[in-house]
Each structure stands twice: as structure tokens, then as C-alpha cells.
Write a protein that holds these residues in place. Structure first.
Motif, PDB file in Angstrom:
ATOM      1  N   ARG A  48       0.822  -1.216   0.000  1.00 58.15           N
ATOM      2  CA  ARG A  48       0.000   0.000   0.000  1.00 58.15           C
ATOM      3  C   ARG A  48       0.852   1.259   0.000  1.00 58.15           C
ATOM      4  O   ARG A  48       0.606   2.192  -0.758  1.00 58.15           O
ATOM      5  CB  ARG A  48      -0.944   0.020   1.202  1.00 58.15           C
ATOM      6  CG  ARG A  48      -1.845   1.250   1.223  1.00 58.15           C
ATOM      7  CD  ARG A  48      -2.589   1.358   2.543  1.00 58.15           C
ATOM      8  NE  ARG A  48      -3.464   0.222   2.724  1.00 58.15           N
ATOM      9  CZ  ARG A  48      -3.678  -0.373   3.898  1.00 58.15           C
ATOM     10  NH1 ARG A  48      -3.040   0.050   4.968  1.00 58.15           N
ATOM     11  NH2 ARG A  48      -4.500  -1.388   3.983  1.00 58.15           N
ATOM     12  N   GLY A  49       1.875   1.285   0.840  1.00 55.07           N
ATOM     13  CA  GLY A  49       2.726   2.467   0.903  1.00 55.07           C
ATOM     14  C   GLY A  49       3.374   2.758  -0.436  1.00 55.07           C
ATOM     15  O   GLY A  49       3.428   3.910  -0.877  1.00 55.07           O
ATOM     16  N   ARG A  50       3.877   1.701  -1.087  1.00 50.49           N
ATOM     17  CA  ARG A  50       4.529   1.885  -2.385  1.00 50.49           C
ATOM     18  C   ARG A  50       3.551   2.392  -3.431  1.00 50.49           C
ATOM     19  O   ARG A  50       3.856   3.333  -4.181  1.00 50.49           O
ATOM     20  CB  ARG A  50       5.147   0.571  -2.860  1.00 50.49           C
ATOM     21  CG  ARG A  50       5.857   0.727  -4.200  1.00 50.49           C
ATOM     22  CD  ARG A  50       6.547  -0.546  -4.662  1.00 50.49           C
ATOM     23  NE  ARG A  50       5.600  -1.539  -5.151  1.00 50.49           N
ATOM     24  CZ  ARG A  50       5.387  -2.717  -4.598  1.00 50.49           C
ATOM     25  NH1 ARG A  50       6.032  -3.063  -3.497  1.00 50.49           N
ATOM     26  NH2 ARG A  50       4.526  -3.562  -5.122  1.00 50.49           N
ATOM     27  N   MET A  51       2.362   1.810  -3.483  1.00 46.67           N
ATOM     28  CA  MET A  51       1.409   2.178  -4.526  1.00 46.67           C
ATOM     29  C   MET A  51       0.899   3.608  -4.345  1.00 46.67           C
ATOM     30  O   MET A  51       0.797   4.370  -5.307  1.00 46.67           O
ATOM     31  CB  MET A  51       0.235   1.187  -4.538  1.00 46.67           C
ATOM     32  CG  MET A  51       0.647  -0.250  -4.814  1.00 46.67           C
ATOM     33  SD  MET A  51       1.605  -0.443  -6.349  1.00 46.67           S
ATOM     34  CE  MET A  51       0.354  -0.021  -7.557  1.00 46.67           C
ATOM     35  N   VAL A  52       0.567   3.987  -3.108  1.00 44.68           N
ATOM     36  CA  VAL A  52       0.096   5.358  -2.872  1.00 44.68           C
ATOM     37  C   VAL A  52       1.234   6.353  -3.099  1.00 44.68           C
ATOM     38  O   VAL A  52       1.028   7.444  -3.642  1.00 44.68           O
ATOM     39  CB  VAL A  52      -0.485   5.504  -1.448  1.00 44.68           C
ATOM     40  CG1 VAL A  52      -0.945   6.932  -1.195  1.00 44.68           C
ATOM     41  CG2 VAL A  52      -1.656   4.543  -1.246  1.00 44.68           C
ATOM     42  N   SER A  53       2.449   5.968  -2.721  1.00 44.42           N
ATOM     43  CA  SER A  53       3.605   6.837  -2.948  1.00 44.42           C
ATOM     44  C   SER A  53       3.867   7.050  -4.430  1.00 44.42           C
ATOM     45  O   SER A  53       4.249   8.147  -4.859  1.00 44.42           O
ATOM     46  CB  SER A  53       4.859   6.252  -2.287  1.00 44.42           C
ATOM     47  OG  SER A  53       4.717   6.189  -0.886  1.00 44.42           O
ATOM     48  N   LEU A  54       3.666   6.011  -5.231  1.00 44.79           N
ATOM     49  CA  LEU A  54       3.860   6.145  -6.675  1.00 44.79           C
ATOM     50  C   LEU A  54       2.843   7.099  -7.286  1.00 44.79           C
ATOM     51  O   LEU A  54       3.154   7.840  -8.226  1.00 44.79           O
ATOM     52  CB  LEU A  54       3.793   4.780  -7.350  1.00 44.79           C
ATOM     53  CG  LEU A  54       5.032   3.898  -7.181  1.00 44.79           C
ATOM     54  CD1 LEU A  54       4.775   2.500  -7.741  1.00 44.79           C
ATOM     55  CD2 LEU A  54       6.239   4.533  -7.865  1.00 44.79           C
ATOM     56  N   VAL A  55       1.619   7.070  -6.761  1.00 46.41           N
ATOM     57  CA  VAL A  55       0.624   8.051  -7.208  1.00 46.41           C
ATOM     58  C   VAL A  55       1.136   9.462  -6.927  1.00 46.41           C
ATOM     59  O   VAL A  55       1.109  10.349  -7.790  1.00 46.41           O
ATOM     60  CB  VAL A  55      -0.726   7.823  -6.499  1.00 46.41           C
ATOM     61  CG1 VAL A  55      -1.684   8.983  -6.761  1.00 46.41           C
ATOM     62  CG2 VAL A  55      -1.355   6.524  -6.967  1.00 46.41           C
ATOM     63  N   PHE A  56       1.634   9.660  -5.721  1.00 45.13           N
ATOM     64  CA  PHE A  56       2.122  10.979  -5.343  1.00 45.13           C
ATOM     65  C   PHE A  56       3.396  11.349  -6.094  1.00 45.13           C
ATOM     66  O   PHE A  56       3.646  12.530  -6.377  1.00 45.13           O
ATOM     67  CB  PHE A  56       2.371  11.028  -3.836  1.00 45.13           C
ATOM     68  CG  PHE A  56       2.696  12.398  -3.328  1.00 45.13           C
ATOM     69  CD1 PHE A  56       1.743  13.403  -3.341  1.00 45.13           C
ATOM     70  CD2 PHE A  56       3.963  12.702  -2.847  1.00 45.13           C
ATOM     71  CE1 PHE A  56       2.035  14.671  -2.877  1.00 45.13           C
ATOM     72  CE2 PHE A  56       4.264  13.959  -2.386  1.00 45.13           C
ATOM     73  CZ  PHE A  56       3.294  14.955  -2.392  1.00 45.13           C
ATOM     74  N   SER A  57       4.203  10.346  -6.433  1.00 45.06           N
ATOM     75  CA  SER A  57       5.467  10.611  -7.118  1.00 45.06           C
ATOM     76  C   SER A  57       5.267  11.191  -8.507  1.00 45.06           C
ATOM     77  O   SER A  57       6.211  11.739  -9.097  1.00 45.06           O
ATOM     78  CB  SER A  57       6.297   9.324  -7.215  1.00 45.06           C
ATOM     79  OG  SER A  57       6.678   8.880  -5.927  1.00 45.06           O
ATOM     80  N   ALA A  58       4.059  11.083  -9.046  1.00 39.91           N
ATOM     81  CA  ALA A  58       3.781  11.742 -10.325  1.00 39.91           C
ATOM     82  C   ALA A  58       4.002  13.250 -10.203  1.00 39.91           C
ATOM     83  O   ALA A  58       4.264  13.926 -11.206  1.00 39.91           O
ATOM     84  CB  ALA A  58       2.350  11.451 -10.767  1.00 39.91           C
ATOM     85  N   GLN A  59       3.923  13.769  -8.968  1.00 40.66           N
ATOM     86  CA  GLN A  59       4.210  15.183  -8.749  1.00 40.66           C
ATOM     87  C   GLN A  59       5.637  15.516  -9.185  1.00 40.66           C
ATOM     88  O   GLN A  59       5.912  16.630  -9.644  1.00 40.66           O
ATOM     89  CB  GLN A  59       4.021  15.520  -7.268  1.00 40.66           C
ATOM     90  CG  GLN A  59       4.132  17.000  -6.947  1.00 40.66           C
ATOM     91  CD  GLN A  59       4.044  17.278  -5.450  1.00 40.66           C
ATOM     92  OE1 GLN A  59       5.014  17.088  -4.733  1.00 40.66           O
ATOM     93  NE2 GLN A  59       2.882  17.700  -4.988  1.00 40.66           N
ATOM     94  N   ALA A  60       6.541  14.559  -9.030  1.00 38.96           N
ATOM     95  CA  ALA A  60       7.926  14.800  -9.425  1.00 38.96           C
ATOM     96  C   ALA A  60       8.028  15.097 -10.910  1.00 38.96           C
ATOM     97  O   ALA A  60       8.828  15.946 -11.344  1.00 38.96           O
ATOM     98  CB  ALA A  60       8.780  13.578  -9.071  1.00 38.96           C
ATOM     99  N   ILE A  61       7.223  14.391 -11.701  1.00 37.12           N
ATOM    100  CA  ILE A  61       7.221  14.649 -13.144  1.00 37.12           C
ATOM    101  C   ILE A  61       6.768  16.070 -13.416  1.00 37.12           C
ATOM    102  O   ILE A  61       7.319  16.770 -14.272  1.00 37.12           O
ATOM    103  CB  ILE A  61       6.312  13.626 -13.855  1.00 37.12           C
ATOM    104  CG1 ILE A  61       6.802  12.200 -13.579  1.00 37.12           C
ATOM    105  CG2 ILE A  61       6.251  13.899 -15.349  1.00 37.12           C
ATOM    106  CD1 ILE A  61       5.863  11.123 -14.079  1.00 37.12           C
TER     107      ILE A  61
END
Length: 317
Positions: A48-61
């Protein structure tokens, strides 16, 4: 979000621009909790942590794309008044794409079953979405937890997020001003390029490293680690001016603070607020936390330029 971005690009005056940004803010404020909670409720517990973090990591793009677009327009000699309009207007493209993509996503089975009481629809949607590889075992009990039972949790998620964004957005929005103090003779293109380097070199790796280690390190542990090391870098910059009399040393300390912002509370505040509340309060708890955080962001963005004007950069660059 789409309407707000387009209206921003065509704003004839400051008043309309402010109204457009409020409209955009309402869209972002609605999407923040929905993005986090949808992924949180679809993800397996172990990831769960990885998947939700990946959603948020789109901010990096987005953090990289924004300055790249700015540099491209400025380097091409586009008039500054047209350039900022194009930058804001282009924000309508990803927002419009979301309108289409979200129509293909089913509702959260947890929400359908435990809040709406429609266990049949929850099971069908989960089976359809997973192509038959996942089935739902649904409890009949409807969750109706009151928010009053979770004030302490809300204080933790909203308070931690508020404190982080006061520091983070105060720095982020004012980074071009900091760069102009460091390199006072640099033009707008050079200052923007320096800002892009900070984001691309240290911030982006922090996002994705957080995503792939958060479930092993621990969600709260990663948040505390990030806060501690961010604070340590700020302490070194503020309390020991001799360390920052070199532009290179300053950029290293500033960059490290950014790395541990992403590899820490910028990611974990998003994750924790999506998983600590019961199913009937998840979007409410996340939304209240994110909204409180943006008050901190506003204060940081407001105060930082004033402090920079009155006191300048530490080290007198």
C-alpha cells in the motif's frame, strides 16, 4: 482543474486570474483525497505504501516538466506575457486527460460495500477490474464512525502536514528568488535552470526511493527520519553562516534538505492521511489534512519573500 487552468491563461486582469486560481484550487483540493484513497483502498496491505507513494510521485514529473516548459518558452524568445499564459494554460491538458481516464475506473469496493452497503456491486466491480483474479469477501456491517473519535489522528495528519508545507512551499515557491541572490547577475533562464537542477538531481530520486522503500522502512519511521534530516539541514544553513559562504556548500545543504523532504514527509503525509481513518472518513480526513497543510503552504509562501527581503540570504552571497 481544466476550467481553472484555461481561465488562468486567458485572464484579462489580476482579479480574474485570482478567481481562476481559486477554481483550480477547488479541483486540486477535490482530487488530492480521491487519488490517495482510491489507490489506498485498491492496494494490497503489503504494497500500500509503495502504490500510494507512486501516485504521489507523479508530482515529481510535474516539478520537472514545469521548469522545462518555462525554459523552452523563454529560450525560444517567447514574449514573457505570453509565456506565463501558455505555462498556466498547458495545465489543462493533464487535467482533461484525467477526466477521461477516471471514467474507466470503478468505485472503491471498500467504499461501495462498507459505506453504501452495496456488496453485490463491490464484488462485481472488483472482479471486473481485476479480470477475475481477485474476489471480494465483504462484511455486512456498515461503517459509520464519527469524525469526533479521530481528532487526535486528524491532529497528527493535519498538523504534521501543515508544518511540512510551511517549510516546503516557502522554499519551493521562493527558490527562483534564492537562486537570484546566489547568482545576482544571472538572467531568468539561468535562475530557472538552477531551480530545475535542484529538483531533478535531488528531489525526483527522493520521491521514487521513498516509494520503493516506505513499506520496508515503515510509514511513520520514514516521516520522522525525513523531518529530522530536513530540520538538520535548515539548522546548519541558519545557525552556521560560515558553512554557507560557499555557493557550492549552500546548494549541497539545500539539495539534501529537498531530498529528505521527498524521501520523508512530502510522501508520507500523503500516504498516512489516506490509511489512518476508517473507510467512511478516509477522504474527509485526507481532505481536511491536505487543506490544513495548504494553509501552512500559504503562510510559508507569504512569509519567505518578506524574510528574504528584510534579511537576505544567510552568508551574504
Amino acid at each position: 482543474m481544466t476550467v481553472g487552468a484555461l481561465l488562468s491563461a486567458f485572464a484579462p486582469d489580476v482579479t480574474v486570474l485570482l478567481i481562476a486560481r481559486v477554481i483550480l484550487g477547488l479541483g486540486i483540493g477535490g482530487d488530492y483525497p480521491l487519488s490517495a484513497v482510491l489507490m489506498s483502498e485498491y492496494a494490497n496491505v503489503k504494497s500500500r505504501g509503495r502504490m500510494v507513494s507512486l501516485v504521489f510521485s507523479a508530482q515529481a514529473i510535474g516539478l520537472v516538466t514545469g521548469p522545462v516548459v518555462a525554459l523552452t518558452l523563454l529560450a525560444a524568445g517567447v514574449n514573457h506575457d505570453l509565456a506565463w499564459r501558455l505555462m498556466l494554460g498547458l495545465g489543462a491538458l493533464p487535467a482533461a486527460a484525467v477526466i477521461y481516464i477516471r471514467r474507466t475506473l470503478p468505485e472503491s469496493p471498500r467504499w461501495l460495500a462498507r459505506v453504501k452497503g452495496d456488496a453485490v456491486a463491490a464484488g462485481k466491480q472488483l472482479a471486473s477490474f481485476s479480470l477475475g483474479t481477485a474476489t471480494a469477501t465483504v462484511q455486512d456491517k456498515i461503517v459509520k464512525q464519527p469524525l469526533s473519535r479521530y481528532w487526535l489522528t486528524l491532529l497528527g495528519t493535519a498538523g504534521g502536514w501543515f508544518m511540512f508545507e510551511y517549510a516546503y512551499y516557502g522554499n519551493t515557491i521562493s527558490t527562483p528568488m534564492i537562486m537570484s541572490h546566489i547568482a545576482p547577475h544571472a538572467d531568468v533562464v539561468t535562475s530557472t535552470a538552477l531551480s530545475l537542477m535542484v529538483f531533478a538531481i535531488v528531489a525526483v530520486p527522493g520521491y521514487f526511493l521513498a516509494a520503493f522503500t516506505i513499506d520496508r522502512v515503515g510509514h511513520k519511521t520514514l516521516q520522522m527520519l525525513g523531518f529530522f534530516l530536513m530540520g538538520l539541514m535548515f539548522l546548519l544553513i541558519g545557525a552556521f553562516p560560515v558553512l554557507t559562504q560557499s555557493v557550492g556548500v549552500f546548494l549541497v545543504l539545500y539539495g539534501v534538505s529537498y531530498f529528505f523532504a521527498e524521501y520523508g514527509p512530502n510522501t508520507t503525509t500523503f500516504v498516512l492521511a489516506a490509511e489512518l481513518f476508517p473507510v467512511n472518513l478516509r477522504t474527509t480526513g485526507h481532505g481536511l489534512s491536505a487543506g490544513t497543510a495548504k494553509v501552512g503552504a500559504f503562510l510559508g509562501a507569504l512569509v519567505f519573500p518578506i524574510l528574504l527581503h528584510d534579511y537576505g540570504c544567510i552568508g551574504n552571497f
